[in-house]
Design a protein around this motif. Structure first.
Motif, short mmCIF file in Angstrom:
data_model
loop_
_atom_site.label_atom_id
_atom_site.label_comp_id
_atom_site.label_asym_id
_atom_site.label_seq_id
_atom_site.Cartn_x
_atom_site.Cartn_y
_atom_site.Cartn_z
N GLN A 223 1.51 -27.59 -13.57
CA GLN A 223 2.31 -27.14 -14.71
C GLN A 223 2.64 -25.65 -14.60
OE1 GLN A 223 2.42 -24.63 -17.78
NE2 GLN A 223 0.39 -25.53 -17.94
N LYS A 224 1.65 -24.83 -14.29
CA LYS A 224 1.85 -23.37 -14.25
C LYS A 224 2.76 -22.94 -13.11
CE LYS A 224 -2.58 -22.24 -16.45
NZ LYS A 224 -1.96 -21.80 -17.72
N THR B 32 -4.84 -29.29 -27.59
CA THR B 32 -3.74 -28.33 -27.50
C THR B 32 -4.34 -26.93 -27.48
OG1 THR B 32 -3.49 -28.24 -29.91
CG2 THR B 32 -2.12 -29.83 -28.72
N VAL C 116 -8.01 -32.29 -13.24
CA VAL C 116 -7.65 -31.48 -14.40
C VAL C 116 -7.13 -30.12 -13.94
CG1 VAL C 116 -8.48 -30.42 -16.53
CG2 VAL C 116 -9.34 -32.67 -15.84
N ASN C 117 -7.89 -29.51 -13.04
CA ASN C 117 -7.48 -28.20 -12.53
C ASN C 117 -6.14 -28.27 -11.81
OD1 ASN C 117 -9.94 -27.19 -13.47
ND2 ASN C 117 -10.98 -27.65 -11.54
N PHE D 293 -0.25 -32.01 -18.24
CA PHE D 293 -0.18 -30.73 -18.96
C PHE D 293 1.29 -30.42 -19.24
CE2 PHE D 293 -4.48 -30.01 -17.47
CZ PHE D 293 -5.05 -29.23 -18.47
N ASP E 22 -13.36 -34.43 -24.01
CA ASP E 22 -12.67 -33.65 -22.99
C ASP E 22 -12.85 -34.32 -21.64
OD1 ASP E 22 -11.19 -31.62 -21.84
OD2 ASP E 22 -12.32 -30.02 -22.79
N ASP F 285 3.81 -27.34 -21.14
CA ASP F 285 3.76 -25.95 -21.61
C ASP F 285 5.18 -25.50 -21.94
OD1 ASP F 285 2.27 -23.23 -21.77
OD2 ASP F 285 3.97 -22.83 -20.43
N GLU G 46 0.21 -25.11 -25.14
CA GLU G 46 -0.09 -26.02 -24.05
C GLU G 46 -0.64 -27.34 -24.60
OE1 GLU G 46 -1.53 -24.72 -19.85
OE2 GLU G 46 -3.32 -25.23 -21.02
N ALA H 133 -3.20 -28.68 -14.23
CA ALA H 133 -2.90 -27.40 -14.87
C ALA H 133 -2.11 -26.51 -13.92
CB ALA H 133 -4.19 -26.72 -15.29
N ARG H 134 -2.47 -26.52 -12.62
CA ARG H 134 -1.74 -25.71 -11.63
C ARG H 134 -0.33 -26.25 -11.41
NH1 ARG H 134 -4.43 -21.12 -11.78
NH2 ARG H 134 -6.66 -21.40 -11.30
N MET I 50 -2.27 -31.13 -23.63
CA MET I 50 -2.97 -31.85 -22.56
C MET I 50 -3.25 -33.28 -22.98
SD MET I 50 -6.73 -31.01 -20.96
CE MET I 50 -7.52 -32.11 -19.78
#
Length: 413
Positions: free
Chosen positions: A361-362, A280, A354-355, A237, A348, A239, A284, A358-359, A286
Motif C-alpha cells: 500500500q505505501k 483503522t 501483514v507487513n 490495506f 488483530d 490509505d 488507513e 502494508a508495504r 485494514m
C-alpha cells in the motif's frame, strides 16, 4: 387515572436504578400497595366490632397504614434500607398485635408464612443475611403465636366458633394474598429476565461488532483459544492520498464525519465479500480475507473487495467534492490471528503477510491496487494483472509486485 397512580406507586424509584437492581424495589412497592389495601379492607370489620376490640385495633391499623404508605416514598428517595424495615415492621406488628387483641385463633398467624415466602424477593442479593434474619423472625413469630393458641386453648382464648365469619374471611384473604404475591413476583421476575436478555443480546452484538463471530463463540468455551495460526490469508490495506492536506482544509469534526461515512461504506463492502475488518489507523483501513474462518478463495475475495472499494471511493469523492486518491495494497501468506495482552482486547493479525500488505500500500500509486506475487498467482485465473516489476521493500529486499487491473468473471463464493 387510578391505574396511572398504581403504576407510579409500584414503579417509584425504578428509573433511578440500574436495570438489574430494580426487582427488590418493585416488589417492595407492590407488597406495600397490597398490604395497604388489606388494611383498608379491615376498617369495616373493626367498625362492626367496635365495642369489643375495634376501638383498640383502629389506632394500630392507621399507624401501620402510615408506615406502609411511607415505603414507596422512601424507595423514591433511595432510602431502601428504611423502606424494607418499614415493610417488615408494619407487617409483623399488625399481625402479632391484632392476634393478641382479638385473642382468638382466626388463622391470622399464617400470613407470617406468606412473609417468609416473599422476604427473599424484596432484598438485594448483597443483603442475604438481612433477608435470612427476617425470614427467621417471621418463622419465630409464627411458632410463638401457634404455641400461644395451643397452650391457651380452652382457657383464655375465645372460641373461634363465634368468629367463623372472620376466620373464613382471613382464609380468603390469605389465599388471595398468596396469589397476588405470586403474580407480582412472577411478573417482576419476567420483567427482570427480559431486561437481562435484552442486555445480554446488546452485549453479544457489541462483542460481535468488536470481534469476529467465530472468535466470540470460541471465547465462550471453557478453554478459549486467544491466538490461532492461519496458514493462508490475504491482508488488505487502504490509505487515502492527500489526507494531510485535507485535514488542513477542513475542521476536525468535518474530517471525522468524512472518515465515518467512508469507513461505513468500506465496512459494508468488506462484510459483503466475507472479509474481516481489523482496524483503522487514521486514514488507513485494514481488513483480512480468510480469518478467522479459512476459505480457499481468500485471494479472489480480497481482490474483489479491493476493486469494489476503488469504485466506492470514486463515488465518495464525487459526493463530497474531494480530489484525493486511494492506494490499496494486498499480500497473501500465513499469519497469527487473535488477541494478546491482558487489557482492552482487540482482534488483530500478525505476520509477514501483514507487513508486506502494508508495504504494498505505501509503495503503491494513487488510484491503483498493488498486490504481492503470491496474491497475483492465487487470483491470476480470475483477474487481470499487470506486472509492475521488482520494487525495493524495506526489510524484505527486492519483491516482485503486480497491479490489479480488473476482474475477468464473477467469483462464486
Amino acid at each position: 387515572m387510578f391505574s396511572r397512580l398504581i403504576k407510579n406507586w409500584i414503579g417509584s424509584g425504578i428509573d433511578r436504578l440500574h436495570p438489574l437492581s430494580i426487582d427488590p424495589i418493585r416488589i417492595a412497592n407492590a407488597l406495600s400497595l397490597w398490604i395497604a389495601m388489606v388494611l383498608i379492607s379491615q376498617i369495616p370489620i373493626l367498625i362492626s366490632y367496635w365495642s369489643v376490640f375495634g376501638h383498640r385495633l383502629m389506632p394500630l391499623l392507621f399507624a401501620c397504614l402510615v408506615m406502609v404508605l411511607a415505603i414507596p416514598i422512601c424507595n423514591y428517595f433511595k432510602k431502601f434500607f428504611l423502606a424494607r424495615n418499614l415493610l417488615v415492621a408494619s407487617f409483623s406488628i399488625y399481625i402479632c398485635a391484632s392476634t393478641f387483641i382479638w385473642n382468638v385463633n382466626l388463622g391470622t398467624q399464617y400470613f407470617l408464612l406468606l412473609g417468609v415466602f416473599a422476604c427473599p424477593f424484596f432484598y438485594f442479593p448483597r443483603e442475604n443475611r438481612l433477608s435470612l434474619t427476617n425470614m427467621i423472625l417471621f418463622i419465630g413469630l409464627f411458632f410463638i403465636l401457634e404455641t400461644y393458641f395451643s397452650l391457651q386453648l380452652g382457657n383464655k382464648v375465645q372460641s373461634a366458633e363465634n368468629f367463623s365469619g372472620l376466620r373464613h374471611t382471613n382464609i380468603l384473604l390469605f389465599c388471595i394474598s398468596t396469589l397476588v404475591c405470586s403474580f407480582f413476583i412472577q411478573r417482576n421476575t419476567k420483567i427482570s429476565w427480559l431486561k437481562q436478555h435484552k442486555d445480554s443480546k446488546k452485549s453479544q452484538q457489541l462483542l460481535e461488532n468488536t470481534f469476529p463471530k467465530a472468535f466470540v463463540d470460541n471465547l465462550k468455551t471453557d478453554a478459549p483459544i486467544l491466538k490461532k495460526h492461519l496458514p493462508q490469508v490475504t491482508v488488505l490495506f487502504a490509505d487515502i492520498q492527500g489526507f494531510t492536506d485535507l485535514c488542513q482544509q477542513q475542521s476536525t469534526h468535518g474530517i471525522v464525519c468524512l472518515l465515518d461515512d467512508l469507513y461505513s461504506r468500506f465496512d459494508s463492502i468488506t462484510t459483503s465479500f466475507g472479509l474481516e475488518k481489523i482496524k483503522t489507523i487514521g486514514d488507513e483501513y485494514m481488513a483480512v480475507s480468510g480469518a478467522p474462518n479459512f476459505t480457499h478463495q481468500h485471494a479472489e475475495l480480497a481482490c474483489l473487495c479491493a476493486l469494489e472499494m476503488q469504485k466506492c471511493y470514486a463515488i465518495f469523492c464525487q459526493d463530497n467534492n474531494l480530489k484525493t486518491g486511494l492506494r490499496i495494497g494486498l499480500a497473501s501468506g500465513n499469519v497469527v490471528a487473535g488477541m494478546i495482552g491482558t487489557d482492552k482486547y482487540s482482534y488483530d493479525v500478525w505476520g509477514n503477510a501483514v507487513n508486506l500488505a502494508a508495504r504494498m500500500q505505501k509503495l503503491g500509486e494513487t488510484g491503483k491496487i498493488q498486490v504481492s506475487q503470491v496474491t497475483a498467482e492465487l487470483a491470476m485465473h480470475l483477474f487481470q494483472f499487470s506486472l509492475r516489476g521488482e520494487i525495493l521493500v524495506k526489510g524484505l529486499g527486492k519483491i516482485k509486485a503486480y497491479w490489479l487491473i480488473s476482474e475477468n468473471q464473477n467469483v462464486q463464493t
